[in-house]
Design a protein around this motif. Structure first.
Motif, PDB file in Angstrom:
ATOM      1  N   ARG A  22      77.958  48.671  34.672  1.00 15.24           N
ATOM      2  CA  ARG A  22      77.205  47.449  34.380  1.00 15.24           C
ATOM      3  C   ARG A  22      77.313  46.485  35.566  1.00 15.24           C
ATOM      4  O   ARG A  22      78.387  46.265  36.122  1.00 15.24           O
ATOM      5  N   ASP A  23      76.172  45.945  35.970  1.00 15.78           N
ATOM      6  CA  ASP A  23      76.067  44.992  37.083  1.00 15.78           C
ATOM      7  C   ASP A  23      76.318  45.619  38.456  1.00 15.78           C
ATOM      8  O   ASP A  23      76.399  44.900  39.457  1.00 15.78           O
ATOM      9  N   LYS A  24      76.425  46.943  38.520  1.00 13.40           N
ATOM     10  CA  LYS A  24      76.638  47.613  39.802  1.00 13.40           C
ATOM     11  C   LYS A  24      75.280  48.094  40.356  1.00 13.40           C
ATOM     12  O   LYS A  24      74.406  48.513  39.610  1.00 13.40           O
ATOM     13  N   ILE A  25      75.149  48.034  41.688  1.00 12.38           N
ATOM     14  CA  ILE A  25      73.898  48.437  42.334  1.00 12.38           C
ATOM     15  C   ILE A  25      73.902  49.938  42.627  1.00 12.38           C
ATOM     16  O   ILE A  25      74.882  50.478  43.139  1.00 12.38           O
ATOM     17  N   THR A  26      72.795  50.588  42.290  1.00 14.68           N
ATOM     18  CA  THR A  26      72.581  51.990  42.632  1.00 14.68           C
ATOM     19  C   THR A  26      71.285  52.097  43.425  1.00 14.68           C
ATOM     20  O   THR A  26      70.235  51.643  42.971  1.00 14.68           O
ATOM     21  N   VAL A  27      71.356  52.672  44.620  1.00 12.26           N
ATOM     22  CA  VAL A  27      70.171  52.888  45.446  1.00 12.26           C
ATOM     23  C   VAL A  27      69.690  54.319  45.223  1.00 12.26           C
ATOM     24  O   VAL A  27      70.474  55.272  45.326  1.00 12.26           O
ATOM     25  N   ILE A  28      68.414  54.477  44.906  1.00 10.68           N
ATOM     26  CA  ILE A  28      67.831  55.776  44.591  1.00 10.68           C
ATOM     27  C   ILE A  28      66.754  56.084  45.614  1.00 10.68           C
ATOM     28  O   ILE A  28      65.802  55.315  45.773  1.00 10.68           O
ATOM     29  N   VAL A  46      61.307  56.563  34.176  1.00 16.53           N
ATOM     30  CA  VAL A  46      61.815  56.167  32.850  1.00 16.53           C
ATOM     31  C   VAL A  46      63.337  56.032  32.909  1.00 16.53           C
ATOM     32  O   VAL A  46      63.913  55.094  32.342  1.00 16.53           O
ATOM     33  N   ASP A  47      64.005  56.965  33.604  1.00 21.62           N
ATOM     34  CA  ASP A  47      65.459  56.871  33.777  1.00 21.62           C
ATOM     35  C   ASP A  47      65.837  55.564  34.466  1.00 21.62           C
ATOM     36  O   ASP A  47      66.824  54.910  34.099  1.00 21.62           O
ATOM     37  N   ILE A  48      65.072  55.182  35.485  1.00 18.48           N
ATOM     38  CA  ILE A  48      65.353  53.945  36.219  1.00 18.48           C
ATOM     39  C   ILE A  48      65.199  52.733  35.311  1.00 18.48           C
ATOM     40  O   ILE A  48      66.007  51.794  35.354  1.00 18.48           O
ATOM     41  N   VAL A  49      64.188  52.746  34.462  1.00 17.16           N
ATOM     42  CA  VAL A  49      64.014  51.655  33.494  1.00 17.16           C
ATOM     43  C   VAL A  49      65.207  51.613  32.539  1.00 17.16           C
ATOM     44  O   VAL A  49      65.728  50.536  32.213  1.00 17.16           O
ATOM     45  N   PHE A  50      65.675  52.769  32.091  1.00 16.16           N
ATOM     46  CA  PHE A  50      66.849  52.828  31.210  1.00 16.16           C
ATOM     47  C   PHE A  50      68.061  52.220  31.920  1.00 16.16           C
ATOM     48  O   PHE A  50      68.804  51.423  31.334  1.00 16.16           O
ATOM     49  N   MET A  51      68.282  52.606  33.178  1.00 13.13           N
ATOM     50  CA  MET A  51      69.422  52.094  33.928  1.00 13.13           C
ATOM     51  C   MET A  51      69.405  50.572  33.984  1.00 13.13           C
ATOM     52  O   MET A  51      70.435  49.921  33.762  1.00 13.13           O
ATOM     53  N   GLU A  52      68.244  50.015  34.280  1.00  9.72           N
ATOM     54  CA  GLU A  52      68.148  48.548  34.336  1.00  9.72           C
ATOM     55  C   GLU A  52      68.366  47.931  32.955  1.00  9.72           C
ATOM     56  O   GLU A  52      69.018  46.889  32.835  1.00  9.72           O
ATOM     57  N   THR A  53      67.861  48.591  31.932  1.00 10.20           N
ATOM     58  CA  THR A  53      67.970  48.062  30.567  1.00 10.20           C
ATOM     59  C   THR A  53      69.427  47.951  30.114  1.00 10.20           C
ATOM     60  O   THR A  53      69.796  47.010  29.407  1.00 10.20           O
ATOM     61  N   VAL A  54      70.277  48.913  30.521  1.00 14.80           N
ATOM     62  CA  VAL A  54      71.674  48.895  30.083  1.00 14.80           C
ATOM     63  C   VAL A  54      72.584  48.201  31.092  1.00 14.80           C
ATOM     64  O   VAL A  54      73.811  48.311  31.002  1.00 14.80           O
ATOM     65  N   GLY A  55      71.997  47.470  32.045  1.00 16.39           N
ATOM     66  CA  GLY A  55      72.802  46.590  32.875  1.00 16.39           C
ATOM     67  C   GLY A  55      73.066  47.026  34.299  1.00 16.39           C
ATOM     68  O   GLY A  55      73.707  46.293  35.063  1.00 16.39           O
ATOM     69  N   MET A  56      72.607  48.226  34.693  1.00 23.07           N
ATOM     70  CA  MET A  56      72.741  48.601  36.098  1.00 23.07           C
ATOM     71  C   MET A  56      71.668  47.897  36.929  1.00 23.07           C
ATOM     72  O   MET A  56      70.718  47.343  36.372  1.00 23.07           O
ATOM     73  N   LYS A  57      71.842  47.934  38.240  1.00 23.29           N
ATOM     74  CA  LYS A  57      70.886  47.287  39.137  1.00 23.29           C
ATOM     75  C   LYS A  57      70.320  48.326  40.099  1.00 23.29           C
ATOM     76  O   LYS A  57      70.810  48.476  41.224  1.00 23.29           O
ATOM     77  N   PRO A  58      69.289  49.065  39.676  1.00 24.11           N
ATOM     78  CA  PRO A  58      68.717  50.084  40.558  1.00 24.11           C
ATOM     79  C   PRO A  58      67.808  49.490  41.626  1.00 24.11           C
ATOM     80  O   PRO A  58      67.093  48.513  41.381  1.00 24.11           O
ATOM     81  N   ILE A  59      67.854  50.091  42.813  1.00 23.61           N
ATOM     82  CA  ILE A  59      66.940  49.781  43.906  1.00 23.61           C
ATOM     83  C   ILE A  59      66.311  51.102  44.345  1.00 23.61           C
ATOM     84  O   ILE A  59      67.025  52.077  44.580  1.00 23.61           O
ATOM     85  N   VAL A  60      64.999  51.135  44.452  1.00 24.16           N
ATOM     86  CA  VAL A  60      64.291  52.359  44.826  1.00 24.16           C
ATOM     87  C   VAL A  60      63.827  52.266  46.280  1.00 24.16           C
ATOM     88  O   VAL A  60      63.214  51.272  46.676  1.00 24.16           O
ATOM     89  N   VAL A  61      64.150  53.294  47.073  1.00 27.20           N
ATOM     90  CA  VAL A  61      63.616  53.450  48.427  1.00 27.20           C
ATOM     91  C   VAL A  61      62.839  54.758  48.430  1.00 27.20           C
ATOM     92  O   VAL A  61      63.349  55.783  47.986  1.00 27.20           O
ATOM     93  N   HIS A  62      61.609  54.745  48.912  1.00 28.59           N
ATOM     94  CA  HIS A  62      60.787  55.946  48.791  1.00 28.59           C
ATOM     95  C   HIS A  62      60.092  56.313  50.087  1.00 28.59           C
ATOM     96  O   HIS A  62      59.812  55.483  50.947  1.00 28.59           O
ATOM     97  N   GLY A  63      59.814  57.629  50.199  1.00 27.13           N
ATOM     98  CA  GLY A  63      58.966  58.159  51.248  1.00 27.13           C
ATOM     99  C   GLY A  63      57.615  58.518  50.656  1.00 27.13           C
ATOM    100  O   GLY A  63      57.201  57.945  49.654  1.00 27.13           O
TER     101      GLY A  63
END
Length: 296
Positions: A22-28, A46-63
């Motif tokens: 919770r409250d930790k950043i994950t870069v995907i 959908v997984d990323i939305v779940f992660m944010e919903t339960v308190g994680m802080k996802p950041i997406v970097v894409h090619g």
């Protein structure tokens, strides 16, 4: 009733990991064949939305290499390679900016919103809310002479304040793998290295690479030989004896360097596996390889 009880057991197993992250950043890092598979991409978002919903802080970097290649073919632009690296001229850069930083970036953010999350595309459009800054990539050939790759860059600075503000507000930053120089020049950046730069800048708890394989294997041909947890020393041994080879070597080496710069753990997982992100983060065993600095 038994099915309901099993679902409850799964939630209880996940609860400990949810509390821990919770409250930790994950870069995907999104890219590769995952971007070309609508079903796999949908499940990942959908997984990323779940992660944010339960308190994680996802950041997406894409090619978006495949989409860029298609756009280049439509424009009748032949790809050019120098010493095995793609050369980016002005025409190619214009396509990269339109497709990668425009169409793909906006589409990913819109999809996250459609699935119930909140996302912010960070690109050069409109008000230019780009967060990656850098300079032209300089590499040398075998004789020590500089190689000109055109508009290809490396990230030297990340706007952490903007990323922190967005994640604090419950939004998922979506970042294309391009950067901008001090003079305003736009450059194409390798998505793996862009994700690594972001993870280091924000001190991410996790950096996750979505791959076409299930992780690092003791036998590259045998999916069942997956190594679930790998220390930095063990990874170096596997590289030295040839069990980690070819395209996996630079990815693992980048992981090891990142571990020395404040990122907690790095994961390599098969992005084509349904809900692979949730299975890797919120179950006791996981489905990919986690790389850590020291043995547990």
């Amino acid at each position: 009733m038994q099915d309901a009880i099993q679902k409850a057991d799964v939630l209880i197993e996940a609860m400990g990991w949810i509390r821990q992250f919770r409250d930790k950043i994950t870069v995907i890092k999104l890219g590769g064949s995952v971007m070309e598979d609508p079903d796999a991409l949908r499940h990942l978002l959908v997984d990323i939305v779940f992660m944010e919903t339960v308190g994680m802080k996802p950041i997406v970097v894409h090619g978006g290499g495949a989409a860029i290649s298609r756009a280049m073919a439509e424009a009748k632009i032949e790809p050019r390679f120098i010493h095995g690296r793609r050369y980016t001229d002005e025409a190619t850069l214009a396509i990269v900016e339109r497709v990668l930083a425009g169409e793909i970036n906006e589409s990913l953010a819109e999809s996250i919103e459609e699935f119930g999350g909140r996302a912010m595309p960070l690109n050069f459009s409109g008000q230019n809310n780009n967060v990656l800054f850098g300079e032209r990539l300089e590499i040398l050939d075998e004789e020590g002479k500089p190689i000109d790759l055109g508009y290809v860059g490396t990230v030297t600075q990340v706007d952490r304040e903007t990323l922190d503000n967005l994640t604090y507000a419950g939004q998922v930053p979506v970042i294309p793998s391009m950067c901008e120089t001090a003079s305003g020049e736009r450059l194409n950046v390798n998505a793996d290295t862009a994700a690594t730069a972001v993870a280091q800048a924000v001190g991410a708890e996790k950096l996750i690479f979505l791959s076409d394989v299930n992780g690092v294997r003791r036998d590259k041909e045998d999916p069942d030989s997956l190594i679930h947890t790998l220390s930095a020393d063990e990874a170096q041994e596997l590289i030295a004896d040839g069990r980690i080879e070819s395209g996996m070597i630079p990815k693992v080496q980048a992981c090891l360097e990142t571990l020395t710069k404040g990122v907690g753990k790095i994961h390599i997982i098969d992005g084509r596996l349904r809900h692979s992100l949730l299975l890797e983060i919120y179950t006791n065993r996981g489905v990919g390889t986690e790389i850590i600095a020291e043995p547990i």
